[in-house]
Structures are given as structure tokens and as C-alpha cells.
Design a protein around this motif. Structure first.
Motif, PDB file in Angstrom:
ATOM      1  N   LEU A 143      32.360  30.566 -25.363  1.00  0.00           N
ATOM      2  CA  LEU A 143      33.029  30.849 -24.094  1.00  0.00           C
ATOM      3  C   LEU A 143      33.066  32.350 -23.825  1.00  0.00           C
ATOM      4  O   LEU A 143      32.838  32.797 -22.692  1.00  0.00           O
ATOM      5  CB  LEU A 143      34.451  30.280 -24.113  1.00  0.00           C
ATOM      6  CG  LEU A 143      34.579  28.755 -24.163  1.00  0.00           C
ATOM      7  CD1 LEU A 143      36.046  28.356 -24.295  1.00  0.00           C
ATOM      8  CD2 LEU A 143      33.969  28.132 -22.909  1.00  0.00           C
ATOM      9  N   TYR A 144      33.361  33.134 -24.878  1.00  0.00           N
ATOM     10  CA  TYR A 144      33.373  34.584 -24.720  1.00  0.00           C
ATOM     11  C   TYR A 144      31.969  35.110 -24.429  1.00  0.00           C
ATOM     12  O   TYR A 144      31.795  36.020 -23.605  1.00  0.00           O
ATOM     13  CB  TYR A 144      33.923  35.243 -25.985  1.00  0.00           C
ATOM     14  CG  TYR A 144      35.396  35.003 -26.209  1.00  0.00           C
ATOM     15  CD1 TYR A 144      36.360  35.665 -25.448  1.00  0.00           C
ATOM     16  CD2 TYR A 144      35.834  34.117 -27.188  1.00  0.00           C
ATOM     17  CE1 TYR A 144      37.713  35.450 -25.659  1.00  0.00           C
ATOM     18  CE2 TYR A 144      37.186  33.895 -27.400  1.00  0.00           C
ATOM     19  CZ  TYR A 144      38.115  34.563 -26.631  1.00  0.00           C
ATOM     20  OH  TYR A 144      39.458  34.347 -26.831  1.00  0.00           O
ATOM     21  N   GLU A 145      30.972  34.534 -25.098  1.00  0.00           N
ATOM     22  CA  GLU A 145      29.598  34.973 -24.885  1.00  0.00           C
ATOM     23  C   GLU A 145      29.150  34.666 -23.461  1.00  0.00           C
ATOM     24  O   GLU A 145      28.499  35.494 -22.804  1.00  0.00           O
ATOM     25  CB  GLU A 145      28.681  34.286 -25.895  1.00  0.00           C
ATOM     26  CG  GLU A 145      28.967  34.668 -27.344  1.00  0.00           C
ATOM     27  CD  GLU A 145      28.158  33.848 -28.334  1.00  0.00           C
ATOM     28  OE1 GLU A 145      27.339  33.016 -27.877  1.00  0.00           O
ATOM     29  OE2 GLU A 145      28.326  34.044 -29.553  1.00  0.00           O
ATOM     30  N   ALA A 146      29.505  33.484 -22.973  1.00  0.00           N
ATOM     31  CA  ALA A 146      29.131  33.116 -21.605  1.00  0.00           C
ATOM     32  C   ALA A 146      29.821  34.024 -20.591  1.00  0.00           C
ATOM     33  O   ALA A 146      29.210  34.442 -19.591  1.00  0.00           O
ATOM     34  CB  ALA A 146      29.482  31.662 -21.346  1.00  0.00           C
ATOM     35  N   ALA A 147      31.102  34.325 -20.844  1.00  0.00           N
ATOM     36  CA  ALA A 147      31.830  35.204 -19.932  1.00  0.00           C
ATOM     37  C   ALA A 147      31.241  36.609 -19.949  1.00  0.00           C
ATOM     38  O   ALA A 147      31.158  37.273 -18.908  1.00  0.00           O
ATOM     39  CB  ALA A 147      33.312  35.247 -20.330  1.00  0.00           C
ATOM     40  N   GLY A 177      29.316  38.924 -16.876  1.00  0.00           N
ATOM     41  CA  GLY A 177      29.803  40.234 -16.459  1.00  0.00           C
ATOM     42  C   GLY A 177      31.300  40.421 -16.565  1.00  0.00           C
ATOM     43  O   GLY A 177      31.839  41.407 -16.044  1.00  0.00           O
ATOM     44  N   ALA A 178      31.993  39.501 -17.219  1.00  0.00           N
ATOM     45  CA  ALA A 178      33.449  39.629 -17.355  1.00  0.00           C
ATOM     46  C   ALA A 178      33.789  40.716 -18.368  1.00  0.00           C
ATOM     47  O   ALA A 178      33.243  40.744 -19.474  1.00  0.00           O
ATOM     48  CB  ALA A 178      34.054  38.296 -17.799  1.00  0.00           C
ATOM     49  N   ASN A 179      34.686  41.632 -17.988  1.00  0.00           N
ATOM     50  CA  ASN A 179      35.117  42.658 -18.920  1.00  0.00           C
ATOM     51  C   ASN A 179      36.145  42.092 -19.896  1.00  0.00           C
ATOM     52  O   ASN A 179      36.485  40.910 -19.852  1.00  0.00           O
ATOM     53  CB  ASN A 179      35.668  43.877 -18.180  1.00  0.00           C
ATOM     54  CG  ASN A 179      36.846  43.528 -17.275  1.00  0.00           C
ATOM     55  OD1 ASN A 179      37.569  42.563 -17.523  1.00  0.00           O
ATOM     56  ND2 ASN A 179      37.023  44.303 -16.209  1.00  0.00           N
ATOM     57  N   ILE A 190      40.256  38.008 -21.639  1.00  0.00           N
ATOM     58  CA  ILE A 190      41.609  37.696 -22.140  1.00  0.00           C
ATOM     59  C   ILE A 190      42.346  36.798 -21.149  1.00  0.00           C
ATOM     60  O   ILE A 190      42.987  35.816 -21.534  1.00  0.00           O
ATOM     61  CB  ILE A 190      42.398  38.997 -22.395  1.00  0.00           C
ATOM     62  CG1 ILE A 190      41.788  39.765 -23.570  1.00  0.00           C
ATOM     63  CG2 ILE A 190      43.871  38.699 -22.659  1.00  0.00           C
ATOM     64  CD1 ILE A 190      42.433  41.116 -23.815  1.00  0.00           C
ATOM     65  N   TRP A 191      42.239  37.136 -19.863  1.00  0.00           N
ATOM     66  CA  TRP A 191      42.994  36.418 -18.834  1.00  0.00           C
ATOM     67  C   TRP A 191      42.497  34.984 -18.648  1.00  0.00           C
ATOM     68  O   TRP A 191      43.288  34.059 -18.492  1.00  0.00           O
ATOM     69  CB  TRP A 191      42.919  37.191 -17.522  1.00  0.00           C
ATOM     70  CG  TRP A 191      43.710  36.563 -16.420  1.00  0.00           C
ATOM     71  CD1 TRP A 191      43.248  35.783 -15.402  1.00  0.00           C
ATOM     72  CD2 TRP A 191      45.134  36.639 -16.248  1.00  0.00           C
ATOM     73  NE1 TRP A 191      44.279  35.379 -14.592  1.00  0.00           N
ATOM     74  CE2 TRP A 191      45.449  35.886 -15.083  1.00  0.00           C
ATOM     75  CE3 TRP A 191      46.160  37.272 -16.945  1.00  0.00           C
ATOM     76  CZ2 TRP A 191      46.748  35.755 -14.608  1.00  0.00           C
ATOM     77  CZ3 TRP A 191      47.453  37.140 -16.481  1.00  0.00           C
ATOM     78  CH2 TRP A 191      47.737  36.387 -15.336  1.00  0.00           C
ATOM     79  N   HIS A 192      41.183  34.802 -18.654  1.00  0.00           N
ATOM     80  CA  HIS A 192      40.614  33.501 -18.320  1.00  0.00           C
ATOM     81  C   HIS A 192      40.289  32.635 -19.538  1.00  0.00           C
ATOM     82  O   HIS A 192      40.083  31.427 -19.376  1.00  0.00           O
ATOM     83  CB  HIS A 192      39.345  33.693 -17.483  1.00  0.00           C
ATOM     84  CG  HIS A 192      39.604  34.253 -16.117  1.00  0.00           C
ATOM     85  ND1 HIS A 192      40.196  33.529 -15.114  1.00  0.00           N
ATOM     86  CD2 HIS A 192      39.362  35.494 -15.605  1.00  0.00           C
ATOM     87  CE1 HIS A 192      40.313  34.289 -14.030  1.00  0.00           C
ATOM     88  NE2 HIS A 192      39.808  35.483 -14.298  1.00  0.00           N
ATOM     89  N   ILE A 193      40.232  33.220 -20.742  1.00  0.00           N
ATOM     90  CA  ILE A 193      39.878  32.428 -21.928  1.00  0.00           C
ATOM     91  C   ILE A 193      40.990  32.463 -22.976  1.00  0.00           C
ATOM     92  O   ILE A 193      41.464  31.417 -23.426  1.00  0.00           O
ATOM     93  CB  ILE A 193      38.553  32.939 -22.552  1.00  0.00           C
ATOM     94  CG1 ILE A 193      37.417  32.825 -21.544  1.00  0.00           C
ATOM     95  CG2 ILE A 193      38.226  32.153 -23.814  1.00  0.00           C
ATOM     96  CD1 ILE A 193      36.106  33.417 -22.026  1.00  0.00           C
ATOM     97  N   THR A 194      41.409  33.662 -23.358  1.00  0.00           N
ATOM     98  CA  THR A 194      42.372  33.791 -24.456  1.00  0.00           C
ATOM     99  C   THR A 194      43.738  33.242 -24.084  1.00  0.00           C
ATOM    100  O   THR A 194      44.318  32.440 -24.824  1.00  0.00           O
ATOM    101  CB  THR A 194      42.487  35.264 -24.886  1.00  0.00           C
ATOM    102  OG1 THR A 194      41.193  35.785 -25.184  1.00  0.00           O
ATOM    103  CG2 THR A 194      43.372  35.385 -26.115  1.00  0.00           C
ATOM    104  N   LEU A 195      44.278  33.680 -22.967  1.00  0.00           N
ATOM    105  CA  LEU A 195      45.620  33.235 -22.573  1.00  0.00           C
ATOM    106  C   LEU A 195      45.697  31.732 -22.319  1.00  0.00           C
ATOM    107  O   LEU A 195      46.653  31.079 -22.773  1.00  0.00           O
ATOM    108  CB  LEU A 195      46.091  34.021 -21.348  1.00  0.00           C
ATOM    109  CG  LEU A 195      46.443  35.493 -21.602  1.00  0.00           C
ATOM    110  CD1 LEU A 195      46.846  36.176 -20.310  1.00  0.00           C
ATOM    111  CD2 LEU A 195      47.550  35.622 -22.636  1.00  0.00           C
TER     112      LEU A 195
END
Length: 288
Positions: A179-183, A187-189, A194-199
Motif C-alpha cells: 500500500l505504501y509502495e503504491a501510494a 506521488g503521495a508524500n 500517514i493520513w490515508h494509510i497509517t491512520l
């Protein structure tokens, strides 16, 4: 598997459920010499005393104020620590920081209170530093009522935040790295990730822990408060846990102390049920 569950089951039966039978003295004018059977029944008069006594009302206000401060300031700290540690890529540094922040959890409140006293007393390290740097006179930190609650909250943050981080790090460990790799490819910083995956990954854990914490909103921890109380801060620092001790043990008012404790438990149960239903309305699983 049942054999593994058995010790915990026995513990709760012996030390949680069987003692509930003693709550009957909340409805009696209990005398140890007459026992449960022969003590005089007084109905709800002990509960009426809770709201008729100005001391109890002040104690409830102290308890709620301290609990709200703990929820507002101490509860989010493990989440922030977990988010920060989750972003560390150096495994050695990450494990080192984890060990450092976990260690205070294993200290007893007696040791923690002793450390705070050594630092904040009139000839303590803080006053020595302030005198050497600014030439101030000794400040009696532990005798100032306005500072009692902030000191208690800071103690709790220092002692328990690292341990609470474990739960959130465990939740984050289950996040799929893809998920982080795709984000990142999209182009997600770092803040977006953090906002869209971690939280979202720790949202359900956060809700469950918050529900359980609300159930203990009238429970501030007897040992910590008892060790920090002194005559100067008693008016702002006396909470339900210490009040029950003073009334039930020191003054032998067993029935009234039991009524206060039972009242605290009922309020906690109502808050847990209410918060759980509210969480379900917002689409979370809750605790049951």
C-alpha cells in the motif's frame, strides 16, 4: 486451550466476581461485628449521601477533571510515538528508542513518585537549575494546587506512553507494505501516506482503547494519586479512589465507601455501553 484459559478464569472468579457479593453492604449500615446477614438494611440512603455531601461532589469534579486531562493529553501520546517510530527506517535506532520509552513502565509508582519528588522538591534538581540559571528562589512545586494535575498527567505520559505504543505498533505491523509502495508511485508524500494509510490502519484499535478508557473515566489510579497527595493539594487532588480509601479504611465507613465504589462502577459500565453503541453508529466494530 481450555487449560490455558483456566488460570485466568480462576483469577477473575476469585478476585472479581466473588467479591461482587460484598457490594451488598452498600445497602446496609454495615457492622463487621454483625456481618452481612444481621447488619441493618438502609436501602439507597448511602447513595443519597453521595450527592448530598459537598466533599463527594468536589471529589467527583476532581476525578472527572483529571480523567479528561489524561484522555486529552496522555491518551494521544502512544499514537504519536507509534507513528514516529513507524517512520524510522534504521532498525537498530528504532529498537533502541523503543527500549528507552518502554522502560519506565516497569518502574513502580513508588519509584516514579520518589523520582518526581527528588526533582521537584525545594532543594531538588529543578530548583537548583532555576536558581543557577535565573537566580530564582526555591519553588514548592509539589505544594502548589494548580500544578498537581499537570504533574500527575506528565508522570502518566512518561511512565505509560511507551508501553501503550506497543499496541499501535502491532496494528501498524499488519499493514501491507505494498500500500505504501503504491501510494509512493502515485506521488503521495509522507504526510499523505500517514493520513490515508497509517491512520486508517490504527483507527479501530484507537476506538476500542478509547471505549475501554471511557469505562475507567472515574478511575484515576489509586497508587499514583495517593503517593502524590499532601495537605497542600488535597482539595484538588483527592479523587474517588483515594476518597474511598479514606472513608472505608481510615474512617471505617464501609457501607458509604462501598456505595461510592459501586456508583463509580455503574457509571463506567454506562459509559462503555454508550461509547460502544456510538462507535458502531460510525461504522466501527466496537468491543462486542
Amino acid at each position: 486451550m481450555y487449560a490455558f484459559v483456566l488460570p485466568g478464569t480462576i483469577f477473575f472468579i476469585l478476585y472479581r466476581y466473588i467479591p461482587l457479593l460484598g457490594s451488598v453492604i452498600a445497602f446496609q449500615n454495615y457492622s463487621p461485628f454483625q456481618g452481612f446477614i444481621h447488619s441493618q438494611w438502609v436501602g439507597f440512603s448511602n447513595f443519597q449521601r453521595i450527592f448530598a455531601s459537598a466533599d463527594v461532589v468536589q471529589v467527583i469534579i476532581n476525578t472527572l477533571t483529571l480523567s479528561l486531562l489524561q484522555i486529552a493529553f496522555a491518551f494521544p501520546v502512544p499514537i504519536i510515538l507509534a507513528l514516529m517510530l513507524n517512520e524510522v527506517r534504521n532498525d537498530f535506532f528504532k529498537k533502541f528508542i523503543q527500549s528507552i520509552v518502554y522502560l519506565p513502565h516497569f518502574l513502580s509508582w513508588v519509584i516514579v513518585a520518589s523520582i518526581i519528588t527528588i526533582f521537584l522538591r525545594s532543594d531538588g534538581l529543578v530548583n537548583i537549575f532555576l536558581h543557577d540559571m535565573f537566580g530564582t528562589n526555591p519553588i514548592q512545586f509539589l505544594q502548589i494546587p494548580a500544578l498537581f494535575k499537570p504533574i500527575v498527567v506528565l508522570e502518566l505520559i512518561w511512565k505509560e506512553s511507551g508501553w501503550g505504543t506497543i499496541i499501535f505498533l502491532a496494528a501498524l505491523a499488519g499493514v501491507n507494505p505494498e500500500l505504501y509502495e503504491a501510494a509512493l508511485v502515485d506521488g503521495a508524500n509522507r504526510w499523505r501516506r500517514i493520513w490515508h494509510i497509517t491512520l486508517p490502519a490504527i483507527r479501530s484499535t484507537f476506538v476500542i482503547l478509547l471505549i475501554l478508557r471511557l469505562g475507567n473515566v472515574l478511575d484515576n489510579g489509586f497508587e499514583q494519586i495517593f503517593l502524590m497527595l499532601n495537605p497542600y493539594v488535597n482539595d484538588v487532588g483527592n479523587v474517588l479512589d483515594t476518597y474511598v480509601y479514606y472513608k472505608g479504611i481510615q474512617q471505617s465507613d464501609f457501607s458509604f465507601a462501598t456505595a461510592v465504589g459501586l456508583f463509580k462502577s455503574v457509571v463506567g459500565l454506562i459509559l462503555v455501553l454508550g461509547a460502544n453503541q456510538l462507535a458502531k453508529r460510525f461504522g466501527e466494530e466496537g468491543i462486542y
